[in-house]
Scaffold this motif. Structure first.
Motif, PDB file in Angstrom:
ATOM      1  N   SER A   1      -8.069  -5.464  -0.545  1.00  0.00           N
ATOM      2  CA  SER A   1      -7.001  -4.479  -0.345  1.00  0.00           C
ATOM      3  C   SER A   1      -6.168  -4.319  -1.604  1.00  0.00           C
ATOM      4  CB  SER A   1      -6.105  -4.899   0.823  1.00  0.00           C
ATOM      5  OG  SER A   1      -6.839  -4.977   2.029  1.00  0.00           O
TER       6      SER A   1
ATOM      7  N   ASN B   1      -5.617  -0.931  -4.198  1.00  0.00           N
ATOM      8  CA  ASN B   1      -4.314  -0.391  -4.585  1.00  0.00           C
ATOM      9  C   ASN B   1      -4.028  -0.554  -6.068  1.00  0.00           C
ATOM     10  OD1 ASN B   1      -3.763   0.469  -1.997  1.00  0.00           O
ATOM     11  ND2 ASN B   1      -2.498  -1.286  -1.456  1.00  0.00           N
TER      12      ASN B   1
ATOM     13  N   ARG C   1     -11.707   4.299  -1.270  1.00  0.00           N
ATOM     14  CA  ARG C   1     -10.879   4.388  -0.063  1.00  0.00           C
ATOM     15  C   ARG C   1     -11.372   5.530   0.808  1.00  0.00           C
ATOM     16  NH1 ARG C   1      -5.672   3.281  -3.495  1.00  0.00           N
ATOM     17  NH2 ARG C   1      -5.640   5.515  -3.824  1.00  0.00           N
TER      18      ARG C   1
ATOM     19  N   SER D   1      -9.420   7.535   2.319  1.00  0.00           N
ATOM     20  CA  SER D   1      -8.495   8.643   2.124  1.00  0.00           C
ATOM     21  C   SER D   1      -7.761   8.421   0.805  1.00  0.00           C
ATOM     22  CB  SER D   1      -7.495   8.730   3.285  1.00  0.00           C
ATOM     23  OG  SER D   1      -6.571   7.656   3.234  1.00  0.00           O
ATOM     24  N   GLU D   2      -6.918   9.367   0.448  1.00  0.00           N
ATOM     25  CA  GLU D   2      -6.171   9.261  -0.806  1.00  0.00           C
ATOM     26  C   GLU D   2      -4.998   8.295  -0.694  1.00  0.00           C
ATOM     27  OE1 GLU D   2      -7.023  10.620  -3.742  1.00  0.00           O
ATOM     28  OE2 GLU D   2      -8.851  11.200  -2.681  1.00  0.00           O
ATOM     29  N   LYS D   3      -4.621   7.956   0.522  1.00  0.00           N
ATOM     30  CA  LYS D   3      -3.470   7.081   0.726  1.00  0.00           C
ATOM     31  C   LYS D   3      -3.798   5.654   0.299  1.00  0.00           C
ATOM     32  CE  LYS D   3      -2.656   7.794   5.094  1.00  0.00           C
ATOM     33  NZ  LYS D   3      -1.975   7.800   6.414  1.00  0.00           N
ATOM     34  N   GLU D   4      -2.761   4.958  -0.186  1.00  0.00           N
ATOM     35  CA  GLU D   4      -2.937   3.554  -0.540  1.00  0.00           C
ATOM     36  C   GLU D   4      -3.198   2.730   0.705  1.00  0.00           C
ATOM     37  OE1 GLU D   4       0.119   1.771  -2.863  1.00  0.00           O
ATOM     38  OE2 GLU D   4      -0.665   2.617  -4.734  1.00  0.00           O
TER      39      GLU D   4
ATOM     40  N   ASP E   1      -2.619   0.111   3.440  1.00  0.00           N
ATOM     41  CA  ASP E   1      -1.412  -0.451   4.065  1.00  0.00           C
ATOM     42  C   ASP E   1      -1.438  -1.969   3.922  1.00  0.00           C
ATOM     43  OD1 ASP E   1       0.663  -1.292   5.691  1.00  0.00           O
ATOM     44  OD2 ASP E   1       0.167   0.057   7.342  1.00  0.00           O
TER      45      ASP E   1
END
Length: 203
Positions: A18, A22, A165, A167-170, A172
């Motif tokens: 993870s 990030n 990933r 999606s483009e989101k970092e 969690d």
């Protein structure tokens, strides 16, 4: 013993991967180290881990921020002593909050940030400040096996797959409840085999 040795390693790997998602620059540098040291013909093996200091730094930084057991196993004081200015009588149960020590700004620069490079600085001995397995003669007897297992697995995953990933989101990084501190949101990512797979895994 089996549960303690498997769950903790699995949780540590999930936190490590993870963190790499990030921090793509860290992942890129770890892959470059693996490729430079081992090439594309040789799958990482136990004796290779000592040649991969940056990979070891990633694991150390992961264990600092997300120790598999944030509260170490209980200990009893064998004699009257003083801990942090408090008088502790003999026979008192002592609980050590490794998570808090690992994020103490008095001990660490920028303690909340994932910075593997802090473990590669010459002259810095951080071994006494990181205690994911405890310290001294009462430390976890499986620490050596855990370090090798996590190193081999993480190294193999970086060496053999390209990761992305979903999606483009970092990712969690919220911590869940439990003795081994799982993630609230389980890691979900995509991977694609690198060419080395055809050379080392397919017969």
């Amino acid at each position: 013993m089996v549960l303690a040795g498997t769950d903790t390693s699995a949780v540590t790997l999930e936190w490590a991967i993870s963190n790499l998602f990030n921090h793509p620059d860290v992942l890129k540098r770890a892959r470059a180290e693996l490729d430079a040291q081992l090439g594309q013909e040789h799958l990482v093996d136990e004796h290779d881990i000592s040649r991969l200091p940056y990979l070891q730094s990633i694991i150390s930084e992961t264990l600092r921020l997300y120790p598999a057991a944030p509260i170490l196993l209980p200990h009893f004081s064998s004699d009257d002593c003083t801990i942090g200015g408090y008088n502790v009588p003999r026979g008192t149960m002592v609980l050590v909050n490794a998570w808090a020590i690992h994020r103490d700004p008095k001990l660490w620069d920028d303690p909340e940030s994932f910075i593997p490079e802090r473990f590669g600085r010459s002259g810095d001995d951080l071994s006494s400040q990181v205690m994911p397995f405890g310290l001294g003669r009462r430390s976890c007897p499986g620490s050596g096996l855990a370090q090798r297992t996590v190193g081999l697995t993480l190294g193999s995953l970086i060496q053999c797959f390209d990761w992305a990933r979903v999606s483009e989101k970092e990712i969690d990084m919220t911590e869940g409840k439990g003795f081994t501190m799982p993630k609230v949101m389980p890691l979900e990512v995509m991977c694609k085999a690198r060419p080395i797979i055809n050379k080392v895994l397919i017969v």
